[in-house]
Design a protein around this motif. Structure first.
Motif, short mmCIF file in Angstrom:
data_model
loop_
_atom_site.label_atom_id
_atom_site.label_comp_id
_atom_site.label_asym_id
_atom_site.label_seq_id
_atom_site.Cartn_x
_atom_site.Cartn_y
_atom_site.Cartn_z
N LEU A 259 0.83 -1.21 0.00
CA LEU A 259 0.00 0.00 0.00
C LEU A 259 0.87 1.26 0.00
O LEU A 259 0.55 2.25 -0.68
N HIS A 260 1.97 1.21 0.74
CA HIS A 260 2.88 2.36 0.76
C HIS A 260 3.46 2.60 -0.63
O HIS A 260 3.55 3.76 -1.08
N GLU A 261 3.83 1.54 -1.32
CA GLU A 261 4.36 1.68 -2.68
C GLU A 261 3.32 2.26 -3.63
O GLU A 261 3.67 2.97 -4.59
N LEU A 262 2.06 1.96 -3.37
CA LEU A 262 0.97 2.49 -4.20
C LEU A 262 0.56 3.89 -3.78
O LEU A 262 -0.36 4.47 -4.36
N ARG A 263 1.23 4.39 -2.76
CA ARG A 263 0.91 5.72 -2.20
C ARG A 263 -0.53 5.78 -1.69
O ARG A 263 -1.22 6.79 -1.82
N LEU A 264 -0.98 4.67 -1.12
CA LEU A 264 -2.28 4.60 -0.46
C LEU A 264 -2.05 4.57 1.04
O LEU A 264 -1.33 3.69 1.54
N GLN A 277 -6.86 3.79 2.72
CA GLN A 277 -7.57 4.94 2.17
C GLN A 277 -7.43 4.89 0.65
O GLN A 277 -6.33 5.02 0.11
N VAL A 278 -8.57 4.73 -0.03
CA VAL A 278 -8.52 4.46 -1.46
C VAL A 278 -9.24 5.51 -2.30
O VAL A 278 -9.30 5.37 -3.53
N GLY A 279 -9.78 6.55 -1.68
CA GLY A 279 -10.57 7.51 -2.43
C GLY A 279 -12.05 7.23 -2.24
O GLY A 279 -12.53 7.16 -1.11
N GLU A 280 -12.77 7.05 -3.31
CA GLU A 280 -14.20 6.71 -3.22
C GLU A 280 -14.33 5.21 -2.97
O GLU A 280 -14.16 4.39 -3.88
N GLY A 281 -14.62 4.85 -1.73
CA GLY A 281 -14.57 3.45 -1.33
C GLY A 281 -15.50 2.56 -2.12
O GLY A 281 -15.11 1.46 -2.53
N TRP A 306 -12.38 4.65 2.89
CA TRP A 306 -11.47 3.60 3.34
C TRP A 306 -12.07 2.23 3.05
O TRP A 306 -13.29 2.06 3.00
N LEU A 307 -11.21 1.25 2.88
CA LEU A 307 -11.60 -0.16 2.79
C LEU A 307 -10.77 -0.95 3.80
O LEU A 307 -9.62 -0.60 4.07
N ARG A 308 -11.37 -1.98 4.36
CA ARG A 308 -10.63 -2.88 5.26
C ARG A 308 -10.28 -4.14 4.49
O ARG A 308 -11.14 -4.78 3.89
#
Length: 331
Positions: A259-264, A277-281, A306-308
């Protein structure tokens, strides 16, 4: 379909428990042991508490519901944190109690604010450690200070559904706290690290007066025979538990790094899941479903961006990261 939505153990049910449950089915024509004697013996030995301190539940969620029914009269207050497990509010509602939701601090419990929220009519406080869905963790010292500050007429339910995933340096002696505080109830489950989610079995640990009240309210045959037998076997299967812990620690790091590599952005988690945190969940959730991957929406927690994501097997973690790379909106 890769299902990483429900915080289940990706290893599934341990073979030891599967064999025990299958053998127990031979006696399924008879009612279960309503007292769960064999399982309570095993738990008492493992936890070093008397059998009389144990309440069995259909998952730990039933322990949460029982606690609200036993502790809070209609109109009395139940305190819990913003972003606390959704069942806390449901349990309060079933008891016709009044919910006091305390704003979170950095997505986790603000214990000072929760203590300040306890009023004359407060009867129950829910504290989750680690917390679901955020994964946040409270240090043992802070928890102990909180317990010492709570009035004795207020029950504190310490929800430890994910305690087996804690790193050794995070662990604390909650059973010792139960011996010290008559108003403490610790709830745990076999659904997560032990891999028995489908069998619905959990338990509570508290001193005899509170345990007696819980068991008086508990449905007589709330835990079936195969579930009790599987839990006894799983409790003894230390190799499976160690494997579950190690797989989860590695998988959680894999997801966090990816997720860090994806800048999420993600929240550091002590459970078997990560909140990203993905934007519009809902949009990203739908795109992941179309790619054959199910994760958990968090709209009902007030976290629509956010998504879990449950920690899965290495290849499942890699698949969800790849799908997020392809389907998450540009940031």
């Amino acid at each position: 379909m890769i299902v990483l939505a429900n915080n289940e153990n990706p290893l599934g049910m341990p073979e030891s428990a599967r064999r025990a449950a299958a053998a127990a089915l031979q006696g399924a024509g008879n009612y279960p042991d309503s007292n769960g004697t064999a399982l309570k013996h095993a738990l008492a030995a493992r936890l070093d508490v008397p059998m009389e301190w144990l309440t069995l539940g259909s998952g730990s969620s039933e322990i949460l519901t029982l606690a609200a029914q036993v502790c809070a009269k209609p109109g009395e207050a139940v305190v819990y944190s913003q972003y606390g497990f959704v069942v806390y509010g449901q349990a309060a509602a079933h008891a016709h109690a009044r919910s006091i939701v305390v704003p979170a601090h950095d997505f986790g419990h603000d214990l000072a604010a929760m203590r300040a929220a306890i009023g004359p009519d407060t009867r129950l406080v829910f504290v989750a450690n680690p917390n679901n869905p955020t994964g946040t963790f409270l240090e043992g010292e802070a928890l102990l200070d909180f317990l010492q500050s709570v009035p004795p007429e207020v029950t504190v339910l310490l929800d430890e559904a994910y305690t087996e995933y804690l790193a050794p340096g995070q662990r604390y002696d909650s059973m010792g706290w139960v011996r010290r505080f008559p108003n403490l109830l610790v709830a745990r489950t076999f659904s997560k690290a032990y891999g028995l989610a489908g069998l619905r079995i959990g338990y509570g640990v508290s001193q005899p007066a509170l345990t007696a009240r819980l068991n008086a309210q508990r449905p007589r045959y709330n835990v079936g025979t195969p579930a009790q037998a599987a839990a006894v076997a799983a409790l003894a299967d230390e190799a499976f538990l160690a494997r579950s812990y190690q797989l989860n620690a590695a998988g959680r790091a894999q997801l966090a790094n990816g997720l860090h590599e994806l800048r999420l952005a993600s929240i550091p988690s002590s459970g078997n899941f990560l909140m990203a945190q993905v934007g519009e969940g809902r949009t990203v959730h739908a795109r992941l479903l179309a790619a054959g991957i199910e994760v958990s929406l968090l709209d009902n927690y007030g976290l629509p961006h956010w998504l879990r994501i449950t920690v899965g097997l290495p290849e499942q973690n890699a698949a969800v990261l790849a799908a997020l790379r392809d389907h998450a909106p540009a940031r």
